[in-house]
Design a protein around this motif. Structure first.
Motif, PDB file in Angstrom:
ATOM      1  N   SER A  61     -27.898   6.489 -49.786  1.00 20.35           N
ATOM      2  CA  SER A  61     -26.576   5.967 -50.157  1.00 20.35           C
ATOM      3  C   SER A  61     -25.837   6.932 -51.068  1.00 20.35           C
ATOM      4  N   THR A  62     -26.579   7.552 -51.971  1.00 22.93           N
ATOM      5  CA  THR A  62     -25.929   8.506 -52.881  1.00 22.93           C
ATOM      6  C   THR A  62     -25.387   9.701 -52.109  1.00 22.93           C
ATOM      7  N   ASP A  64     -24.490   9.701 -49.021  1.00 25.92           N
ATOM      8  CA  ASP A  64     -23.341   9.175 -48.286  1.00 25.92           C
ATOM      9  C   ASP A  64     -22.091   9.087 -49.161  1.00 25.92           C
ATOM     10  N   GLU A  65     -22.266   8.491 -50.351  1.00 28.83           N
ATOM     11  CA  GLU A  65     -21.113   8.261 -51.240  1.00 28.83           C
ATOM     12  C   GLU A  65     -20.469   9.562 -51.666  1.00 28.83           C
ATOM     13  N   ARG A  66     -21.320  10.550 -51.954  1.00 29.40           N
ATOM     14  CA  ARG A  66     -20.759  11.810 -52.446  1.00 29.40           C
ATOM     15  C   ARG A  66     -19.945  12.507 -51.370  1.00 29.40           C
ATOM     16  N   LYS A  68     -18.116  10.823 -49.191  1.00 27.08           N
ATOM     17  CA  LYS A  68     -16.875  10.079 -48.956  1.00 27.08           C
ATOM     18  C   LYS A  68     -15.916  10.165 -50.133  1.00 27.08           C
ATOM     19  N   ALA A  69     -16.404  10.640 -51.287  1.00 31.84           N
ATOM     20  CA  ALA A  69     -15.549  10.711 -52.476  1.00 31.84           C
ATOM     21  C   ALA A  69     -15.299  12.175 -52.825  1.00 31.84           C
ATOM     22  N   ASP A  72     -15.363  13.578 -56.439  1.00 27.73           N
ATOM     23  CA  ASP A  72     -16.597  13.519 -57.246  1.00 27.73           C
ATOM     24  C   ASP A  72     -16.974  14.920 -57.709  1.00 27.73           C
ATOM     25  N   SER A  76     -21.212  17.443 -52.383  1.00 33.84           N
ATOM     26  CA  SER A  76     -21.775  16.895 -51.145  1.00 33.84           C
ATOM     27  C   SER A  76     -22.802  17.892 -50.625  1.00 33.84           C
TER      28      SER A  76
END
Lengths: 243, 243
Positions: A61-62, A64-66, A68-69, A72, A76
């Motif tokens: 999940s981490t 993934d999140e990085r 999409k943001a 940040d 990525s």
């Protein structure tokens, strides 16, 4: 438990993972353990996980999140310049996530531990395959040891040791993996169908063939049934001892 | 570690054990792990051990001593009326020996633990085969599960599951055991040659054929080399997947 294998072949990388998770024997579920990211032309990364499910899902999940943001500050994994950097990054992420939980009062030695197989290719360099430990350090598959296993590795290892050859075709490699997985599934309740497969073709730099192999898959059934007979035939072909 | 297998067959019992012991990877020795007692006509007992070497040697020495001291109040295992009684006796002996050491200030959970395979026949009843746990309780091989393993059991298990048949000949059973042991030895440094073999023929009530199989044994070499080729042949005989 879990069983995942990554093969480093001349033609690319092949990944196979099971999907069974269990806490004890009466809390059994099916979860995907193989994840692939690609940015369409520069980097392909496939990751397989074994160990504490909350830990491995947090890692995925981490990542993934990085992606999409974009604002940040942490990078990525797809922006990193090499597979080695990606392995370092994922290793550190794994350590951080384990430490976060282990610092929360829980004392069991390995309760939050997880192990990861990570493979892929970054444009301009070779495909590479790593095994990342819960401590964040990792080893890389080489010509001497061209395959990596995590989870319940022992039952399915002898056939890999005997029959794997990095120059074999993808078709033969999938057959070999199915034999190795079938031997494990027959011996250990904590490894189960369906299986996930990803075949990454060298220098393609895009997601390769992905397939979910279920119990009713006709090819899997052919291998599972045929292997028993083939083994007996092989066994009968050896001479008996004379006393 | 260790690897020992006991087979319960229609024609009798077959036992095979390795001889490697290790404390870490740099303290490797060769010790016999298979022991047979017989009184010449009434009882034959074979015992194989895995686990703490001091514990297993104490068990074997105690059994030996009680046989040689007829005035001892504790019975010799050969005087007992059934294999079940012998298994109970050995199980209790194992518990006592572990407790004696564990009570001496040592706190490590399993440091003195050992597991035993015990098989044989007492005149007037069937041959029986047991696996005795460090807690002294035990399970018995049955028609559903006609073989028992202790030690490093996983690598050599798939071939036993697939190919063992209690009605096979002793010759075929020895071949099967050698394949199972060879797969284990190839995968795990803590299991090593030479191997000990004992074939007990049902209702003979005497020591059967015993043999020590060394690395240079021509039959072992035939199996070890032949099995790789036979496996590859079996593998090639299965159809490839088509994508």
């Amino acid at each position: 438990m879990t069983y995942c294998v990554g093969l480093k072949m001349n033609r690319g990388l092949v990944f196979m993972s099971d999907t069974r998770t269990n806490a004890g024997v009466d809390n059994i579920s099916t979860f995907r353990k193989m994840f692939t990211w690609t940015d369409g032309g520069d980097t392909v990364v496939t990751l397989m996980t074994a160990g504490n499910l909350a830990t491995t899902q947090a890692v995925v999940s981490t990542i993934d999140e990085r992606m999409k943001a974009p604002g940040d500050r942490t990078p990525s994994i797809l922006g990193l310049p090499s597979m080695y950097q990606i392995a370092r990054h994922v290793g550190q992420l794994l350590v951080d996530i384990i430490a976060e939980r282990a610092g929360g009062g829980m004392r069991a030695d390995s309760a939050f531990n997880a192990t990861i197989i990570l493979g892929g290719q970054v444009k301009g360099s070779e495909p590479r395959l790593f095994l990342i430990y819960p401590e964040g350090n990792f080893i890389e598959a080489s010509d001497d040891t061209p395959f990596l296993q995590i989870g319940e590795t022992k039952y399915g290892r002898p056939i890999l040791v005997r029959a794997f050859d990095p120059s074999m075709s993808f078709e033969a490699a999938v057959k070999l993996l199915l034999v190795s997985f079938d031997s494990t599934i027959k011996a250990n309740l904590s490894v189960g169908l369906p299986l996930d497969l990803h075949i990454y073709e060298r220098d393609s730099l895009r997601r390769g063939m992905e397939r979910r192999i279920r119990a009713e898959d006709p090819y899997f059934q052919t291998i599972s049934k045929g292997w028993g007979d083939a083994l007996k035939g092989a066994f009968d072909s050896l001479p008996d001892i004379t006393f």
